[in-house]
Design a protein around this motif. Structure first.
Motif, PDB file in Angstrom:
ATOM      1  N   GLY A   1       7.009  13.801  37.199  1.00  0.00           N
ATOM      2  CA  GLY A   1       7.545  12.497  36.829  1.00  0.00           C
ATOM      3  C   GLY A   1       6.542  11.515  36.277  1.00  0.00           C
ATOM      4  O   GLY A   1       6.913  10.375  35.952  1.00  0.00           O
ATOM      5  N   VAL A   2       5.280  11.903  36.113  1.00  0.00           N
ATOM      6  CA  VAL A   2       4.269  11.010  35.539  1.00  0.00           C
ATOM      7  C   VAL A   2       4.408  11.014  34.024  1.00  0.00           C
ATOM      8  O   VAL A   2       4.428  12.076  33.396  1.00  0.00           O
ATOM      9  N   ASP A   3       4.528   9.831  33.397  1.00  0.00           N
ATOM     10  CA  ASP A   3       4.718   9.745  31.951  1.00  0.00           C
ATOM     11  C   ASP A   3       3.459  10.163  31.206  1.00  0.00           C
ATOM     12  O   ASP A   3       2.365  10.248  31.783  1.00  0.00           O
ATOM     13  N   ALA A   4       3.595  10.411  29.906  1.00  0.00           N
ATOM     14  CA  ALA A   4       2.503  10.965  29.099  1.00  0.00           C
ATOM     15  C   ALA A   4       1.309  10.017  29.012  1.00  0.00           C
ATOM     16  O   ALA A   4       0.154  10.451  29.090  1.00  0.00           O
ATOM     17  N   VAL A   5       1.570   8.714  28.831  1.00  0.00           N
ATOM     18  CA  VAL A   5       0.474   7.747  28.703  1.00  0.00           C
ATOM     19  C   VAL A   5      -0.330   7.675  29.999  1.00  0.00           C
ATOM     20  O   VAL A   5      -1.567   7.710  29.995  1.00  0.00           O
TER      21      VAL A   5
ATOM     22  N   GLN B   1      -3.187   0.299  37.006  1.00  0.00           N
ATOM     23  CA  GLN B   1      -1.821  -0.239  36.958  1.00  0.00           C
ATOM     24  C   GLN B   1      -1.824  -1.729  36.642  1.00  0.00           C
ATOM     25  O   GLN B   1      -0.980  -2.214  35.878  1.00  0.00           O
ATOM     26  N   ASP B   2      -2.771  -2.455  37.182  1.00  0.00           N
ATOM     27  CA  ASP B   2      -2.877  -3.893  36.871  1.00  0.00           C
ATOM     28  C   ASP B   2      -3.216  -4.124  35.404  1.00  0.00           C
ATOM     29  O   ASP B   2      -2.798  -5.124  34.814  1.00  0.00           O
ATOM     30  N   GLY B   3      -3.975  -3.196  34.796  1.00  0.00           N
ATOM     31  CA  GLY B   3      -4.338  -3.328  33.392  1.00  0.00           C
ATOM     32  C   GLY B   3      -3.309  -2.777  32.430  1.00  0.00           C
ATOM     33  O   GLY B   3      -3.519  -2.801  31.210  1.00  0.00           O
ATOM     34  N   GLY B   4      -2.195  -2.265  32.954  1.00  0.00           N
ATOM     35  CA  GLY B   4      -1.147  -1.730  32.095  1.00  0.00           C
ATOM     36  C   GLY B   4      -1.445  -0.361  31.519  1.00  0.00           C
ATOM     37  O   GLY B   4      -0.758   0.103  30.610  1.00  0.00           O
TER      38      GLY B   4
ATOM     39  N   SER C   1       5.149   3.031  38.635  1.00  0.00           N
ATOM     40  CA  SER C   1       5.919   4.019  39.390  1.00  0.00           C
ATOM     41  C   SER C   1       5.073   5.214  39.851  1.00  0.00           C
ATOM     42  O   SER C   1       5.527   6.018  40.664  1.00  0.00           O
ATOM     43  N   VAL C   2       3.852   5.331  39.349  1.00  0.00           N
ATOM     44  CA  VAL C   2       2.992   6.471  39.699  1.00  0.00           C
ATOM     45  C   VAL C   2       2.399   6.253  41.094  1.00  0.00           C
ATOM     46  O   VAL C   2       1.806   5.213  41.375  1.00  0.00           O
ATOM     47  N   ASP C   3       2.582   7.245  41.958  1.00  0.00           N
ATOM     48  CA  ASP C   3       2.048   7.184  43.320  1.00  0.00           C
ATOM     49  C   ASP C   3       0.721   7.931  43.406  1.00  0.00           C
ATOM     50  O   ASP C   3       0.513   8.937  42.720  1.00  0.00           O
ATOM     51  N   TYR C   4      -0.145   7.450  44.279  1.00  0.00           N
ATOM     52  CA  TYR C   4      -1.465   8.063  44.428  1.00  0.00           C
ATOM     53  C   TYR C   4      -1.357   9.390  45.178  1.00  0.00           C
ATOM     54  O   TYR C   4      -0.550   9.542  46.103  1.00  0.00           O
ATOM     55  N   SER C   5      -2.178  10.351  44.779  1.00  0.00           N
ATOM     56  CA  SER C   5      -2.207  11.655  45.435  1.00  0.00           C
ATOM     57  C   SER C   5      -3.652  12.134  45.563  1.00  0.00           C
ATOM     58  O   SER C   5      -4.390  12.164  44.580  1.00  0.00           O
TER      59      SER C   5
ATOM     60  N   ALA D   1      -8.130   1.980  23.837  1.00  0.00           N
ATOM     61  CA  ALA D   1      -9.302   1.097  23.815  1.00  0.00           C
ATOM     62  C   ALA D   1      -9.633   0.593  25.219  1.00  0.00           C
ATOM     63  O   ALA D   1     -10.803   0.516  25.608  1.00  0.00           O
ATOM     64  N   LYS D   2      -8.607   0.259  25.986  1.00  0.00           N
ATOM     65  CA  LYS D   2      -8.827  -0.173  27.363  1.00  0.00           C
ATOM     66  C   LYS D   2      -9.405   0.955  28.206  1.00  0.00           C
ATOM     67  O   LYS D   2     -10.298   0.746  29.040  1.00  0.00           O
ATOM     68  N   ASN D   3      -8.898   2.175  27.977  1.00  0.00           N
ATOM     69  CA  ASN D   3      -9.417   3.326  28.716  1.00  0.00           C
ATOM     70  C   ASN D   3     -10.893   3.551  28.409  1.00  0.00           C
ATOM     71  O   ASN D   3     -11.695   3.841  29.303  1.00  0.00           O
TER      72      ASN D   3
END
Length: 436
Positions: free
Chosen positions: A44-48, A135-138, A143-147, A304-306
């Motif tokens: 369920g994790v999106d591509a971005v 997540q704060d930086g967009g 919705s992604v949970d830590y694992s 660019a943010k990454n």
């Protein structure tokens, strides 16, 4: 020998604290960032979000692996060198070089295993904080949970154990070998790194200002050039010292001491060169990139943010590891000179003169390391700035560079002087007798 190694760790844990700290920090970083790979692999994790997490884990995990090896190798080399008398006694008692190697490797593996277990909790907390920051930086969806999964745990423990075992084996091999040091392979590696780094830097001019991969060639080129200079550290320091003459008793003695200890100072000089080059090049190129994007009026993309996050994170990791390596190496090297300081004082030198000599040595080593690190950094910064902004040098001024140099000098001089001052508290006669 493994039983002897475990007994040695239990009986004298203090001698392994530096190795434990290096292995612990390495395991934390590897597990922390590789847990992002576990997070990205969830359903369920999106591509971005997947690309952001996977790229960060791969890039920083790779840097972390290299730095773990160098940091552990640095501390273990100093540890083994200080135990030369003990290892020689074992050989005289009938132990073979192979048995001594197994003992040293066993000690390192035991310490690394303890460090890996201790690192699990902090790595989980750090991984959660990283995900929250993305997540704060967009850059990653809310919705992604830590694992924290198998990949993070296995890679952290496995890499830390392998790095410790490999570094210990090399250190023990060098200590037990009766042959003189062979520098041909090191020289070839240094020339190869300088050659490939030069080609990488020059290839920057084949890119256009808007190419997404523009920063890669100068960045990797600067890193390879710094690695080449670092591998040549003893020769570079010797070349500078052969042309350097300082006035005054402390200055003259500092140059003389450094000439006799160039090989032992190689690790410290390597750390200074790598830190100066990588931190300066990365921070200035990222500043040029950010200012160019801002001047164009465009909004930063997720990619660019990454890239900015990766650059700042890598610099942060480098700062932590280099500081640990420098503090450990300088503390051990200065403490090891207890007998030398005692003899100087018995010959008439005052504690202030001894501290002056140590300070002069630190200034020389720092200046040499910063100089060659700066050369490597400029080799990457100038081509990138010319292509990206049509300017030769960045417009950010000397603030970043002065901060890098100040940190290098503070760690090098601070550790050396504080340790020397502590050593000088021991009476001169007692210091000579204890070190004998």
């Amino acid at each position: 020998m493994f039983v002897l190694a475990m007994r040695s760790v239990r009986q004298r844990p203090g001698r392994f604290l530096a190795t434990l700290l290096s292995a612990f920090l390495g395991a934390v970083i590897i597990m922390m960032f590789n847990s992002l790979q576990d997070t990205a692999g969830q359903a369920g994790v999106d591509a971005v979000s997947h690309d952001t997490l996977s790229t960060t884990a791969s890039v920083v995990g790779g840097y972390g692996t290299l730095l773990v090896f160098f940091a552990v190798a640095s501390t273990l080399t100093v540890n083994v060198r200080q135990r030369t008398g003990e290892l020689e006694l074992l050989r005289c008692s009938g132990a073979t070089p192979a048995q001594i190697k197994r003992m040293v490797v066993g000690e390192a593996v035991a310490v690394a295993l303890i460090a890996s277990v201790l690192a699990i909790g902090p790595a989980m907390l750090g991984g959660r904080a990283l995900l929250s920051g993305f997540q704060d930086g967009g850059q990653v969806a809310r919705s992604v949970d830590y694992s924290f999964g198998v990949f993070a745990l296995d890679s952290g423990v496995g890499i830390t154990l392998l790095a410790a075992a490999g570094a210990a084996f090399l250190a023990a091999r060098r200590a037990t070998s009766r042959r003189g040091p062979r520098g041909r392979a090191r020289k070839l590696l240094a020339y190869a790194a300088l050659g490939v780094g030069g080609v990488s830097v020059l290839s920057t001019f084949a890119f256009s200002a808007k190419d997404a991969a523009l920063m890669a060639p100068p960045a990797y080129g600067a890193i390879l050039l710094s690695v080449g200079f670092a591998l040549m550290a003893p020769r570079l320091l010797k070349g500078v010292l052969d042309r350097l003459e300082l006035t005054g008793a402390s200055g003259w003695l500092a140059v003389r001491n450094l000439r006799e200890r160039t090989d032992r100072l190689a690790g410290i000089l390597m750390s200074l060169i790598l830190f100066t080059a990588m931190a300066t090049a990365t921070l200035y190129m990222q500043a040029v990139e950010s200012d160019t994007v801002e001047a164009s009026g465009l909004k930063k993309t997720v990619d660019a943010k990454n890239l900015e996050t990766l650059n700042l994170t890598v610099v942060g990791i480098i700062v932590v590891f280099v500081c640990v390596m420098l503090v450990n190496s300088l503390y051990a090297a200065t403490t090891y000179r207890r007998r030398e300081f005692g003899r100087q004082r018995l010959a008439g030198a005052t504690p202030a003169q001894v501290l002056g000599t140590v300070g002069a040595e630190g200034l020389i080593v720092t200046a040499v390391g910063v100089f060659f690190g700066t050369v490597a950094a400029l080799a990457g910064i100038v081509p990138f700035t010319v292509v990206r902004s049509d300017s030769v040098l960045p417009h950010q001024g000397f603030g970043i560079y002065l901060a890098v140099v100040a940190l290098s000098a503070a760690v090098t001089l601070g550790t050396s002087l504080v340790t020397a001052r502590r050593v000088l508290r021991t009476p001169a006669v007692e210091a000579v007798e204890l070190a004998a």
